[in-house]
Design a protein around this motif. Structure first.
Motif, mmCIF file in Angstrom:
data_model
loop_
_atom_site.group_PDB
_atom_site.id
_atom_site.type_symbol
_atom_site.label_atom_id
_atom_site.label_comp_id
_atom_site.label_asym_id
_atom_site.label_seq_id
_atom_site.Cartn_x
_atom_site.Cartn_y
_atom_site.Cartn_z
ATOM 1 N N GLN A 133 0.846 -1.188 0.000
ATOM 2 C CA GLN A 133 0.000 0.000 0.000
ATOM 3 C C GLN A 133 0.884 1.242 0.000
ATOM 4 O O GLN A 133 2.003 1.240 0.524
ATOM 5 N N LEU A 361 -9.147 -2.120 4.724
ATOM 6 C CA LEU A 361 -8.169 -2.633 3.757
ATOM 7 C C LEU A 361 -8.440 -2.028 2.382
ATOM 8 O O LEU A 361 -9.528 -1.519 2.115
ATOM 9 N N ARG A 364 -7.209 -7.017 -1.883
ATOM 10 C CA ARG A 364 -7.313 -8.435 -1.520
ATOM 11 C C ARG A 364 -6.963 -9.311 -2.717
ATOM 12 O O ARG A 364 -7.167 -8.911 -3.875
ATOM 13 N N GLN A 391 -7.251 -13.075 0.628
ATOM 14 C CA GLN A 391 -6.081 -12.728 1.434
ATOM 15 C C GLN A 391 -5.699 -11.266 1.226
ATOM 16 O O GLN A 391 -5.922 -10.707 0.152
ATOM 17 N N VAL A 392 -5.126 -10.675 2.238
ATOM 18 C CA VAL A 392 -4.616 -9.313 2.095
ATOM 19 C C VAL A 392 -3.465 -9.322 1.094
ATOM 20 O O VAL A 392 -2.586 -10.185 1.144
ATOM 21 N N CYS A 393 -3.455 -8.353 0.194
ATOM 22 C CA CYS A 393 -2.447 -8.359 -0.880
ATOM 23 C C CYS A 393 -1.025 -8.286 -0.372
ATOM 24 O O CYS A 393 -0.126 -8.943 -0.901
#
Length: 394
Positions: A133, A361, A364, A391-393
């Protein structure tokens, strides 16, 4: 008669003399010349010519050495610093949502401001597909955006050069194609620059200009390829200083609908290219392209009669009005029924952290299996199931 009138007696010829048959004359004797002295001027001229040849050879060697020292080996440069040139993807209210960028020290990323105007979410993607991010810190009047990466990366950042390059030194620009492929292109010298339109596409905006040592000496910025210019080193140093000069602080976007890049999506096919797999790839590519363009009415054409009942344009819009799908990979294709297919696909979705269910978030990664059936002679989407939880990237 006196003695003066008497005839002269004949001339006496010596007995050993030859017979005179013709008039003979004597040849004058040439005096002996003095010995020739050494040619001092010639020796001097020969020595002078040798010196000139030595100087000329040295000058030629020096010129060749300098010319070689100004050249850039683009392959070596890309290999040494390519890890620090990243893709910048965003879902924004006004920007293009796609650019290249360069990772500097302290998590600073420079890119093109045209890609991240009023953003809802921004991520950077490294060449080995690590996702982080990023937040927008500010933009400059000449089109540079300064981002701060959230999190860490193991790769070394790329240094800013300490001084402007030699005007005759060859330079190169590194950036990405719309398909996400990293490329390096020579851009001439400061003295004789190459037209950027010859090497650029929209996704390469924000990419760094580097010298033969792999140092950043400039950044390509602009709203379009035609308007692209190279922002010089002095300005980049001012924008990245501990107390930045020339930056305007930016706030995030607040639009209800935001979009990412609009270029067509072609999922990577990681299975054999059978006719069924290629047809599934084309159908899923159309689906993702229309989702990214938020053309929710046109999406109905890729749905089966059954799926249209549960996925109306309104529901599609409510679910994906800030979404951007990227990096899709088809990892499995198998037959379903008489002429349908199951297609398993992984992909990432970038979205606003403020939408319902986001939980703060913004990205994903999903792994889903699509049931495809044939209607009207073509494959359409009939159903979707989750293979693994999202899943979180990063």
């Amino acid at each position: 008669m006196d003695g003066r009138d008497l005839p002269r007696p004949p001339r006496r010829v010596p007995a050993d003399a030859g017979t005179l048959t013709q008039l003979q004359t004597t040849t004058p004797r040439t005096p002996d010349l003095p010995p020739r002295q050494p040619w001092v001027y010639g020796r001097f001229l020969a020595g002078f010519l040798v010196v000139l040849l030595i100087i000329a050879a040295g000058a030629t060697a020096g010129w060749l050495f300098r010319a070689e020292s100004l050249r850039i080996n683009t392959g070596q440069v890309l290999e040494s610093i390519g890890h620090g040139v990243v893709r910048v993807l965003a879902t924004t209210c006004e920007g293009s949502g796609e650019a290249s960028g360069v990772l500097l020290e302290n998590g600073i990323v420079l890119t093109a401001a045209s890609a991240v105007k009023t953003p809802l979410s921004i991520v950077i993607v490294t060449p080995d597909n690590q996702i982080r991010q990023a937040n927008l810190l500010g933009t400059s009047a000449d089109g540079v955006a300064v981002l701060r990466m959230i999190g860490q990366l193991e790769d070394e950042p790329i240094p800013l050069a300490t001084a402007d390059p030699d005007p005759k030194s060859e330079l190169a620009q590194i950036g990405y194609t719309a398909a996400g492929q990293q490329r390096i292109q020579p851009v001439g010298t400061t003295e004789r620059p190459r037209a950027l339109s010859e090497v650029m596409n929209a996704a390469k905006l924000g990419g760094p200009v580097v010298d033969k040592y792999g140092q950043v000496v400039g950044l390509v910025a602009g709203d379009t390829v035609q308007a692209a210019t190279i922002i010089g080193l002095a300005k980049l140093r001012a924008y990245t200083a501990p107390k930045p000069v020339g930056l305007t602080v930016e706030v995030g976007g607040k639009c209800a609908r935001s979009r990412g890049p609009q270029s067509p999506v072609v999922p990577e096919l990681q299975v054999a290219s059978t006719p069924l797999a290629v047809e599934a790839q084309r159908m899923l590519g159309d689906y993702l392209t229309l989702e990214n363009r938020h053309d929710f009415t046109a999406l109905q054409a890729v749905y089966s009669k059954y799926r249209k009942k549960s996925m109306s344009p309104t529901r599609d819009r409510d679910s994906h009005q800030t979404s951007y799908f990227f990096d899709p990979k088809i990892t499995g294709v198998s037959a379903y029924g008489a002429d349908g297919a199951y297609a398993r696909m992984t992909f990432n979705v970038l979205f606003s952290p403020d939408v319902k269910g986001a939980g703060g978030l913004n990205c994903r990664r999903f792994d889903q299996r699509y049931r495809l059936v044939r209607e009207g002679g073509k494959l359409v989407m009939d159903g979707v199931e989750m293979v693994l939880p999202g899943q979180v990237c990063d």
